[in-house]
Design a protein around this motif. Structure first.
Motif, mmCIF file in Angstrom:
data_model
loop_
_atom_site.group_PDB
_atom_site.id
_atom_site.type_symbol
_atom_site.label_atom_id
_atom_site.label_comp_id
_atom_site.label_asym_id
_atom_site.label_seq_id
_atom_site.Cartn_x
_atom_site.Cartn_y
_atom_site.Cartn_z
ATOM 1 N N GLY A 66 0.820 -1.209 0.000
ATOM 2 C CA GLY A 66 0.000 0.000 0.000
ATOM 3 C C GLY A 66 0.847 1.250 0.000
ATOM 4 O O GLY A 66 0.536 2.240 -0.661
ATOM 5 N N ILE A 67 1.947 1.232 0.769
ATOM 6 C CA ILE A 67 2.835 2.395 0.847
ATOM 7 C C ILE A 67 3.461 2.670 -0.512
ATOM 8 O O ILE A 67 3.509 3.805 -0.989
ATOM 9 N N THR A 108 8.613 19.901 -6.792
ATOM 10 C CA THR A 108 9.531 19.242 -5.862
ATOM 11 C C THR A 108 8.962 19.245 -4.450
ATOM 12 O O THR A 108 9.031 18.237 -3.735
ATOM 13 N N LEU A 109 8.398 20.386 -4.047
ATOM 14 C CA LEU A 109 7.810 20.472 -2.712
ATOM 15 C C LEU A 109 6.617 19.538 -2.568
ATOM 16 O O LEU A 109 6.440 18.887 -1.529
ATOM 17 N N VAL A 110 5.792 19.459 -3.623
ATOM 18 C CA VAL A 110 4.624 18.584 -3.577
ATOM 19 C C VAL A 110 5.045 17.133 -3.453
ATOM 20 O O VAL A 110 4.523 16.376 -2.627
ATOM 21 N N VAL A 111 6.001 16.722 -4.289
ATOM 22 C CA VAL A 111 6.467 15.333 -4.255
ATOM 23 C C VAL A 111 7.131 15.028 -2.911
ATOM 24 O O VAL A 111 6.870 13.996 -2.290
ATOM 25 N N GLY A 112 8.003 15.966 -2.464
ATOM 26 C CA GLY A 112 8.673 15.755 -1.182
ATOM 27 C C GLY A 112 7.688 15.662 -0.035
ATOM 28 O O GLY A 112 7.804 14.805 0.840
ATOM 29 N N GLY A 113 6.678 16.547 -0.052
ATOM 30 C CA GLY A 113 5.660 16.513 0.995
ATOM 31 C C GLY A 113 4.867 15.230 0.962
ATOM 32 O O GLY A 113 4.562 14.642 2.010
ATOM 33 N N ALA A 114 4.529 14.765 -0.252
ATOM 34 C CA ALA A 114 3.763 13.518 -0.373
ATOM 35 C C ALA A 114 4.550 12.338 0.162
ATOM 36 O O ALA A 114 4.018 11.470 0.863
ATOM 37 N N ALA A 172 5.570 9.006 6.991
ATOM 38 C CA ALA A 172 5.047 9.164 8.345
ATOM 39 C C ALA A 172 3.897 8.193 8.591
ATOM 40 O O ALA A 172 3.806 7.565 9.654
ATOM 41 N N GLY A 173 3.032 8.056 7.593
ATOM 42 C CA GLY A 173 1.923 7.114 7.722
ATOM 43 C C GLY A 173 2.406 5.688 7.870
ATOM 44 O O GLY A 173 1.873 4.903 8.662
ATOM 45 N N ALA A 174 3.459 5.352 7.103
ATOM 46 C CA ALA A 174 4.014 4.003 7.196
ATOM 47 C C ALA A 174 4.611 3.754 8.579
ATOM 48 O O ALA A 174 4.463 2.672 9.160
ATOM 49 N N GLY A 175 5.296 4.790 9.113
ATOM 50 C CA GLY A 175 5.882 4.645 10.446
ATOM 51 C C GLY A 175 4.823 4.443 11.512
ATOM 52 O O GLY A 175 4.967 3.584 12.399
ATOM 53 N N ILE A 176 3.758 5.235 11.423
ATOM 54 C CA ILE A 176 2.667 5.109 12.396
ATOM 55 C C ILE A 176 2.014 3.734 12.287
ATOM 56 O O ILE A 176 1.729 3.081 13.296
ATOM 57 N N ALA A 177 1.790 3.298 11.036
ATOM 58 C CA ALA A 177 1.168 1.990 10.830
ATOM 59 C C ALA A 177 2.034 0.868 11.407
ATOM 60 O O ALA A 177 1.527 -0.084 12.014
#
Length: 300
Positions: free
Chosen positions: A40-41, A239-245, A251-256
């Motif tokens: 999923g990630i 670049t900012l959009v991709v980096g932010g995504a 972060a979501g993967a870490g939390i999961a």
């Protein structure tokens, strides 16, 4: 006190096929001037990258005005400038009006005129000003340049303006002098002046109204001279959009992962306790029984 402004004067020539000006076939060339969990990630990361690629693609092929780095004006493919010009800060200019029609018969729709001049200001930070002399006043570029120099100090109190003094010769040609404020010269360099000269010559021959001559010329010039800066900004945004995504996905993967590990540990502990409770006491030694008894007494 404002710094001294610089000035350069060059002739602009062109023919025009309508309105008050005398028709003249074509226009003489003007030179020198005025784009599972891990599965999923990975899917989310790929989706973010795909969005970035699509965004980049749209920025270079949308609207039909740009293609292969060229700016299409309709009369020729004038190359969009590769020079990155930083828009002047707002405090470089004290806003003024945009024109004076001393001829009295050029500007009948101020809105049509200022539309393109305002677009130029919005993109460059340089405020243009068009001063139109009565037709046939002079064909001398030196006189027009001297007039521009004189008028600059009378009209403005800053160095962020670009002043164009225009005079129609009455025979299908025109001449201009201009003055560039010191701050404005960072935008209106030699290349930018060449582009403006090209666009003004084309607009003089093809604009749908007298006001459109100046409006169209400045609007198209702004597009061409600020193209590289806009593309660079789009690249930074992408670049900012991709980096932010990617950061959000990571972060979501870490939390999961943390939640999954915690739940696994809780399930393991629960199963262990169930195994202990379901085990007959006879299978435990005296010491184990005493430890268990002490453990549950502590809980009570």
């Amino acid at each position: 006190m404002p710094q001294p402004h610089i000035h350069v004067g060059v002739p602009f020539f062109g023919g025009f096929g309508g309105f008050r000006r005398s028709p003249m076939p074509g226009g003489a060339a003007m030179g020198g001037g005025c784009g599972g969990c891990m599965g999923g990630i990975m899917g989310l990361i790929l989706a973010a990258l795909l969005i970035a690629l699509l965004t980049t693609g749209l920025s270079t092929c949308g609207g039909g005005r740009y293609g292969s780095g060229a700016y299409v004006t309709g009369h020729s493919e004038g190359q969009a400038s590769a020079t990155v010009r930083e828009k002047l800060p707002a405090d470089a200019v004290t806003r003024t009006d945009y024109y004076t029609d001393a001829d009295g018969d050029w500007i009948h729709s101020s809105g049509r005129l200022t539309e393109g001049l305002e677009e130029f200001y919005d993109k460059t930070g340089v405020q243009p000003y068009v001063y139109i002399l009565p037709n046939g006043t002079t064909t001398s570029v030196d006189e027009l340049t001297a007039r521009a120099e004189q008028l600059y100090g009378e009209l403005f109190q800053d160095e962020g303006h670009f002043l164009l003094v225009f005079c129609d010769a009455g025979d299908g040609t025109f001449n201009c002098g201009y003055t560039v404020g010191t701050a404005a010269s960072a935008i209106m360099d030699t290349e930018a002046l060449d582009i403006l000269a090209d666009e003004l010559n084309y607009a003089y021959n093809n604009a749908s109204s007298d006001e459109g001559v100046f409006s169209d010329a400045f609007s198209s010039t702004a597009d061409r001279i600020m193209s590289a800066a806009e593309e660079e900004q789009q690249g930074r945004t992408t670049t900012l959009v991709v980096g932010g995504a990617i950061l959000v996905v990571a972060a979501g993967a870490g939390i999961a992962y943390v939640v999954k590990r915690r739940r696994a540990k809780e399930a393991e502990e629960k199963q262990r306790m169930e195994d202990i409770l379901n085990t007959p006491l006879e299978k435990f030694g005296d010491k184990d029984v005493e430890d268990l008894a002490d453990k549950y007494e502590d809980k009570d």
